[in-house]
Design an enzyme around this catalytic site. Structure first.
Site, PDB file in Angstrom:
ATOM      1  CG  HIS A 181      -0.331   0.085   2.539  1.00 56.16           C
ATOM      2  ND1 HIS A 181      -0.021   1.293   3.148  1.00 56.16           N
ATOM      3  CD2 HIS A 181       0.055  -0.875   3.414  1.00 56.16           C
ATOM      4  CE1 HIS A 181       0.519   1.054   4.335  1.00 56.16           C
ATOM      5  NE2 HIS A 181       0.579  -0.253   4.522  1.00 56.16           N
ATOM      6  CB  CYS A 200       1.053  -4.061   5.265  1.00 52.86           C
ATOM      7  SG  CYS A 200      -0.405  -5.073   5.604  1.00 52.86           S
TER       8      CYS A 200
END
Length: 245
Positions: A181, A200
């Site tokens: 992301h 992440c």
């Protein structure tokens, strides 16, 4: 430079550590990397994404040629990015962020107990018992009544520049809840060791990766991508072809 150290002309602690590395340690490192190579996927397609966790980098490869290279931020020591392979299936432009339980109870709850207005005006919405039609005002909640064991609230950060996921996320459905992301914390890319996330992978060049993955170039030029990254609601876009990661 060969050992990946900052070239500053000083014989500091890291230089001494590299100089004093024993042959046995180097042999162990070679053996470890041979084992990692054994786990490397054998049937890669004409294109794939490689995230190199220890070098904090990502490469997008087409026909054995790296066409996009960027810095990434990976997991902290306590929330390490796991090593695995999966398949990227779709993108979400202008994403919302559903706050994980660990962050809600360990990071947000103490702040709410001290000041119930802490998250007011910060694009967060609170829902009691996870019901979307049951939005509540955090300033009207006595947060001292709740704890790590009992926290029946869903918290969602709305799309926008301040969203922790940035303006686009790249989804490879997996049981580990790991994805790629964008990030509003661009200053983190200036650090040599970029271990700041909860697991992440944060991307230095998210728009460029979106452009590379969406083959329909006439439809998804940079102007269209930037437009999709600044919507009021999330927009899901499936890739023309899934991409191994």
């Amino acid at each position: 430079r060969h050992f990946g150290l900052v070239v500053d002309a000083n014989i500091g602690p890291e230089t001494l550590k590299a100089l004093n590395r024993s042959p046995e340690a180097l042999i162990d490192k070679i053996a470890l990397n041979m084992e990692r190579m054994r786990w490397w996927p054998q049937n890669l397609t004409n294109r794939y994404i490689q995230v190199n966790v220890p070098s904090f980098s990502l490469q997008y490869v087409e026909r054995e040629k790296t066409v996009l290279d960027m810095k990434v931020v990976v997991g902290k020591y306590k929330t390490k990015t796991p090593i695995f392979s999966d398949t990227l299936e779709y993108l979400v432009f202008s994403p919302t962020w559903i706050i994980p339980k660990s962050i809600k109870v360990e990071e947000m709850l103490p702040k709410l107990i001290r000041d119930s207005s802490y998250y007011s005006g910060r694009t967060f919405k609170f829902y009691r018992n996870w019901a979307k039609n049951n939005e509540v005002d955090p300033m009207k909640i006595n947060w001292k009544d709740y704890s790590k064991a009992y926290f029946p609230f869903k918290i969602v950060q709305q799309p926008g520049e301040s969203n922790a996921l940035g303006l686009v996320k790249f989804i490879m459905p997996n049981d580990l809840s790991i994805y790629l992301h964008d990030t509003p914390a661009e200053q983190k890319f200036n650090f040599k060791e970029r271990t700041f996330s909860h697991g992440c992978i944060r991307l230095e060049k998210p728009a460029e990766l979106a452009y590379a993955l969406l083959d329909e170039r006439k439809k998804w030029n940079f102007e269209k991508i930037y437009e999709a990254m600044h919507l009021d609601e999330p927009k899901k876009v499936f890739l023309p072809d899934a991409c191994p990661v």
